[in-house]
Each structure stands twice: as C-alpha cells, then as structure tokens.
Design a protein around this motif. Sequence first.
Motif, PDB file in Angstrom:
ATOM      1  N   GLU A  19       0.789  -1.230   0.000  1.00  0.00           N
ATOM      2  CA  GLU A  19       0.000   0.000   0.000  1.00  0.00           C
ATOM      3  C   GLU A  19       0.826   1.286   0.000  1.00  0.00           C
ATOM      4  OE1 GLU A  19      -3.469  -0.020   2.660  1.00  0.00           O
ATOM      5  OE2 GLU A  19      -2.882  -2.056   3.234  1.00  0.00           O
ATOM      6  N   PHE A  20       2.078   1.221   0.400  1.00  0.00           N
ATOM      7  CA  PHE A  20       2.912   2.418   0.460  1.00  0.00           C
ATOM      8  C   PHE A  20       3.191   2.905  -0.953  1.00  0.00           C
ATOM      9  CE2 PHE A  20       7.039   4.594   1.423  1.00  0.00           C
ATOM     10  CZ  PHE A  20       6.535   5.517   2.320  1.00  0.00           C
ATOM     11  N   GLU A  21       2.830   4.133  -1.249  1.00  0.00           N
ATOM     12  CA  GLU A  21       2.842   4.612  -2.626  1.00  0.00           C
ATOM     13  C   GLU A  21       4.222   5.044  -3.125  1.00  0.00           C
ATOM     14  OE1 GLU A  21      -0.074   7.677  -2.914  1.00  0.00           O
ATOM     15  OE2 GLU A  21      -1.771   6.308  -2.642  1.00  0.00           O
ATOM     16  N   ASP A  22       5.072   5.522  -2.234  1.00  0.00           N
ATOM     17  CA  ASP A  22       6.366   6.055  -2.662  1.00  0.00           C
ATOM     18  C   ASP A  22       7.403   4.937  -2.739  1.00  0.00           C
ATOM     19  OD1 ASP A  22       8.582   7.513  -3.274  1.00  0.00           O
ATOM     20  OD2 ASP A  22       8.590   8.739  -1.451  1.00  0.00           O
ATOM     21  N   GLN A  23       7.497   4.323  -3.906  1.00  0.00           N
ATOM     22  CA  GLN A  23       8.440   3.222  -4.059  1.00  0.00           C
ATOM     23  C   GLN A  23       9.869   3.688  -4.270  1.00  0.00           C
ATOM     24  OE1 GLN A  23       7.100   0.258  -6.841  1.00  0.00           O
ATOM     25  NE2 GLN A  23       5.168  -0.061  -5.769  1.00  0.00           N
ATOM     26  N   ASP A  24      10.081   4.997  -4.350  1.00  0.00           N
ATOM     27  CA  ASP A  24      11.434   5.550  -4.381  1.00  0.00           C
ATOM     28  C   ASP A  24      11.955   5.827  -2.973  1.00  0.00           C
ATOM     29  OD1 ASP A  24      11.638   5.559  -7.174  1.00  0.00           O
ATOM     30  OD2 ASP A  24      10.595   7.482  -7.307  1.00  0.00           O
ATOM     31  N   SER A  25      11.098   5.655  -1.986  1.00  0.00           N
ATOM     32  CA  SER A  25      11.476   5.907  -0.602  1.00  0.00           C
ATOM     33  C   SER A  25      12.480   4.865  -0.131  1.00  0.00           C
ATOM     34  CB  SER A  25      10.237   5.871   0.295  1.00  0.00           C
ATOM     35  OG  SER A  25      10.595   5.777   1.649  1.00  0.00           O
ATOM     36  N   LEU A  26      13.415   5.300   0.733  1.00  0.00           N
ATOM     37  CA  LEU A  26      14.388   4.379   1.311  1.00  0.00           C
ATOM     38  C   LEU A  26      13.689   3.322   2.155  1.00  0.00           C
ATOM     39  CD1 LEU A  26      17.410   3.801   1.509  1.00  0.00           C
ATOM     40  CD2 LEU A  26      17.505   5.298   3.512  1.00  0.00           C
ATOM     41  N   VAL A  27      12.594   3.677   2.795  1.00  0.00           N
ATOM     42  CA  VAL A  27      11.836   2.711   3.587  1.00  0.00           C
ATOM     43  C   VAL A  27      11.355   1.561   2.701  1.00  0.00           C
ATOM     44  CG1 VAL A  27       9.671   2.355   4.838  1.00  0.00           C
ATOM     45  CG2 VAL A  27      11.157   4.271   5.445  1.00  0.00           C
ATOM     46  N   TYR A  28      10.832   1.891   1.532  1.00  0.00           N
ATOM     47  CA  TYR A  28      10.362   0.861   0.599  1.00  0.00           C
ATOM     48  C   TYR A  28      11.542   0.047   0.066  1.00  0.00           C
ATOM     49  CZ  TYR A  28       8.145  -1.463  -3.344  1.00  0.00           C
ATOM     50  OH  TYR A  28       7.695  -2.416  -4.222  1.00  0.00           O
ATOM     51  N   GLU A  29      12.612   0.730  -0.350  1.00  0.00           N
ATOM     52  CA  GLU A  29      13.784   0.038  -0.890  1.00  0.00           C
ATOM     53  C   GLU A  29      14.352  -0.962   0.112  1.00  0.00           C
ATOM     54  OE1 GLU A  29      16.672   2.853  -2.161  1.00  0.00           O
ATOM     55  OE2 GLU A  29      15.382   3.767  -3.675  1.00  0.00           O
ATOM     56  N   ASN A  30      14.326  -0.597   1.390  1.00  0.00           N
ATOM     57  CA  ASN A  30      14.830  -1.501   2.420  1.00  0.00           C
ATOM     58  C   ASN A  30      13.883  -2.671   2.661  1.00  0.00           C
ATOM     59  OD1 ASN A  30      17.108   0.074   2.894  1.00  0.00           O
ATOM     60  ND2 ASN A  30      16.082   1.321   4.416  1.00  0.00           N
ATOM     61  N   ALA A  31      12.598  -2.376   2.723  1.00  0.00           N
ATOM     62  CA  ALA A  31      11.609  -3.407   3.073  1.00  0.00           C
ATOM     63  C   ALA A  31      11.577  -4.541   2.054  1.00  0.00           C
ATOM     64  CB  ALA A  31      10.231  -2.777   3.214  1.00  0.00           C
ATOM     65  N   VAL A  32      11.753  -4.226   0.781  1.00  0.00           N
ATOM     66  CA  VAL A  32      11.637  -5.259  -0.252  1.00  0.00           C
ATOM     67  C   VAL A  32      12.817  -6.225  -0.246  1.00  0.00           C
ATOM     68  CG1 VAL A  32      10.220  -3.831  -1.766  1.00  0.00           C
ATOM     69  CG2 VAL A  32      12.710  -3.802  -2.024  1.00  0.00           C
ATOM     70  N   LYS A  33      13.894  -5.862   0.420  1.00  0.00           N
ATOM     71  CA  LYS A  33      15.061  -6.748   0.388  1.00  0.00           C
ATOM     72  C   LYS A  33      15.257  -7.526   1.691  1.00  0.00           C
ATOM     73  CE  LYS A  33      18.398  -3.102   1.630  1.00  0.00           C
ATOM     74  NZ  LYS A  33      19.550  -2.314   1.148  1.00  0.00           N
ATOM     75  N   ALA A  34      14.292  -7.448   2.605  1.00  0.00           N
ATOM     76  CA  ALA A  34      14.461  -8.126   3.894  1.00  0.00           C
ATOM     77  C   ALA A  34      13.223  -8.913   4.277  1.00  0.00           C
ATOM     78  CB  ALA A  34      14.785  -7.105   4.978  1.00  0.00           C
ATOM     79  N   GLN A  35      13.440  -9.960   5.040  1.00  0.00           N
ATOM     80  CA  GLN A  35      12.343 -10.731   5.625  1.00  0.00           C
ATOM     81  C   GLN A  35      12.726 -11.122   7.045  1.00  0.00           C
ATOM     82  OE1 GLN A  35      11.696 -14.356   3.411  1.00  0.00           O
ATOM     83  NE2 GLN A  35      13.879 -14.621   3.011  1.00  0.00           N
ATOM     84  N   PHE A  36      11.716 -11.381   7.870  1.00  0.00           N
ATOM     85  CA  PHE A  36      11.956 -11.598   9.293  1.00  0.00           C
ATOM     86  C   PHE A  36      11.483 -12.977   9.734  1.00  0.00           C
ATOM     87  CE2 PHE A  36      10.608  -7.042   8.806  1.00  0.00           C
ATOM     88  CZ  PHE A  36      11.894  -6.508   8.830  1.00  0.00           C
TER      89      PHE A  36
END
Length: 451
Positions: free
Chosen positions: A381-398
């Motif tokens: 749902e987060f719209e800003d896919q250029d955001s560092l938050v988005y860039e980080n989230a897509v490369k990690a899992q918990f």
Amino acid sequence: MQKINELVQNTYICSFDEILEPLAIINSSLSVLLQQKREQLKDMPFFMVHYPFGKKIIFKRDSYLPVFNDKSISFNDPTLPSIIRNNLSYIPGASNPVGMILNKESEFYTSRDERIISYPIIKTGQLFGFAHIIDAVMNKSSKANKKAYVSIWNLDAGARTAFILPKVSENGSHTNLLKAYGIKAEKPTAYSDQNKVFTALNNSIDKPWTQSVLYFPKQFLEKLKFDPEYAEIFQEMANIHRSSYNIWHTNYARWESDLNYVFQKTKSNALSAYAVNIAKHIYLIIANGVPGLAPASDEHMLPKELIENAYNNNNSYALKEYWPITMQPRLFNDTETVYYSLSMPTLINYNPETFKNKTSIALLSEVADILCKCQKYILNEFEDQDSLVYENAVKAQFSFYHDDPNPEKYGHMIKNSSLLPEEDPRFYKKGWAFPTHSQFLRGCIKIGPVF
C-alpha cells in the motif's frame, strides 16, 4: 619504519615512500595522487599505529595510542615524544587526528549504564576524523571561528559487542582459563562483559590480533585545508570519507518521517512504546544505520580462533557440550543474515519500562506483530516506491525465535530456537550441541535477505 621508543611500543614513524605501498593496496587512486606530490611530502613524517584487539582508538572524545602494560595514552599527553605531539596533538572540540584503517574492521559504539549501543562499522580503507577537514575547507573563506563537530561515539580496535553464545560464567572454568593464559579478568556475567576477557587473551599471546591505522601529520592536513594545489587529494579523501556515509549522514530525516507514517497507518503505535522502538531499530539495521549481530566467520573484527581455542581447550575453560560460537556486529546485506536479540538491547531509544513485568516472548510477539503489519503495508500500500523505507523493506524478511515458543498462546509465527543450526550453517558445528537455551536466543529476530 622507525620505532619511536618503548613508551609507545606499537607506534612507528613512516617515511612518505613507506606509506605508498599499503595505500596502493587499499586505495590506488589516493596513492597515485600522493605520489605526484612526492617532492613536497617526502620529508613529512607519517605514523602507523598497531592497535591490539580491544584497545581504545577514540574514547569519550579523546584519541589514544597503545602503550606498555596494556594501557593507552592520549595523543595530547605531555609525556609523549615531541615528534608525536608536534605532528598529531590537537585542540579538543576544534580539531582531531585523522586516521585511515589499513586492515580489519571496527565498530563505533557508546555505552549507557551497562548497555553497549552499536553504531556503524568502519572498514579497511575508510577514514575517521576527516569531517573537521571538510568543515575547514568549506568555511575557509569565512571569518567565523566555528568549532568542529566532535562525535560522541567511541572506537576500539575490532568489535566491542563481541561475545560467545553459550554461557561462559562458571567460576571454576573461568579460573582455569585465567591460569592457562596467565591473565587477569573478572568473570563475565553479561554478554557485554566478555570483551574484557577477549582483550586480555589477545594481549597474552606473542602474535596478537592487531588493527593498523595510518595517521596523517598536521602539516599535511594544513595543506589539504588551505593549499589549492592539494585540491585533488582533498577531494579523493573526501570521497573516501563519503564511502562510509550511511543513513545518518544522508536520508535519516526523510527515512524516519516515512517510517513514522507507516507506523501511524498500521496503528502500530497503539502497542507498547518499547516494542515500537525495537521494530524501528530493526528497520534501521536493514538501512545499515546500525549493525545487527551474527556468528563470526573470519578474523576481520576479532581473534576468532584464539577465543574458540581458549573456551574449547580441555586445559583452559573446557566447554564440554557447546561449541563456543563467537558473535560479532555485522552489517545487513543482500546475501547475509543478521540477528537482533531482546536480551542484548543495542538500540538507541531504550525504554523497557513501558513493557515492565511482561515476558520476553510477549514482547517478541508484539514486535513480530508490528513488523509483519508494517511489511505488509509497505509492500502493498505504500505509494512512494522511491522511498528508502520501501527500498529496504523489499530486500528483507523476518523470522522470530524463542527457546520456549508456546504455540498454543502465540501461534506458529514464533519458531523454536533449536531450528537455527538447520537454517543458518554458521550456527552448526559437527559433533557439538547447539545452545538453544542461551540468553541471546530467548527472544531473537532474524533479519534475512529476500532471495
């Protein structure tokens, strides 16, 4: 290289030609630029210092050299030889020594009460103390007398948050270790205490783990600040300085704003403030703002083989059941998993009173709930896919672990810590049991890359 005297045993004066070879190995561009100024620089003294593991490099805003009897001495100490004071002394709050790491890695940190708070790792070829040179160059046309920023972060040789995963606080075994190596060190009662034992072990052997630092003399730094002919060298060293930049120096304000927005939209702030701060810290680990922790696989940050032998040897500590798995700080990347433990809170915003009298698994469950909700929102749902938050989230899992996961109460999201050797081979040692019930694993978060 010329040894100065017995006071500063690990400090050497180097000629200009002697520093070119190690520089060429770690930064050929800087070496070439310096070589072009050989005639102007050939008579300057440079200084190479070999710091044994655990020795202070920067501590409480002062800079140190290692000396005899396992002690350290300030760069400004009046008893130092004049050649050091004339070339490396500094004005606290206005300037500081500039050093380059020639080998190994170290961890910036600070301490509050009995906690160690980790900050970014500095690697081979990177500089520390260069910010005040940049400030001086940027402000040299100004008459304002501005004080340089002085970091609150300490720096030792190697990892400060190094520790052994299984329990190593048995009185008799610790006494045996001290006798075997002829050292003195208090029995560690917490993970953060073990570093003192490792330092003593390293100091006891003939060829200790050391980290080498090259220090630049004041007259060279003055040329960088004021001589236009050294603009290329200044720019190259500024580029090296920027290579260690992380989220704190660049995008932290935007990153924090975006992350707070995500927490607001997911209603995560309704849970305990401590769980919220831990979840934010996990995202900071992904962004490389701070390191996580991982089993050591090499000697880049600590004397791994020495430590393992000291605790495994039958004539020393003699761990019988568990292999002495050695943990160290490590930055998250696209190929390697790191961990965070509730029992070793390295986060900056530390407020456990908001979760007072509750269990570690209850806290882990809340953190897991927050991270899962936030990941789902960011990825979908987060719209800003250029955001560092988005860039980080897509490369990690918990993944989440506890030595007593209680699936009836907390579901199957929290796994049993005993699974970790199967999932991460760095925890596995053939013929040895895994310390499933160690404190570190009693509420542990795995931060892994998405393959």
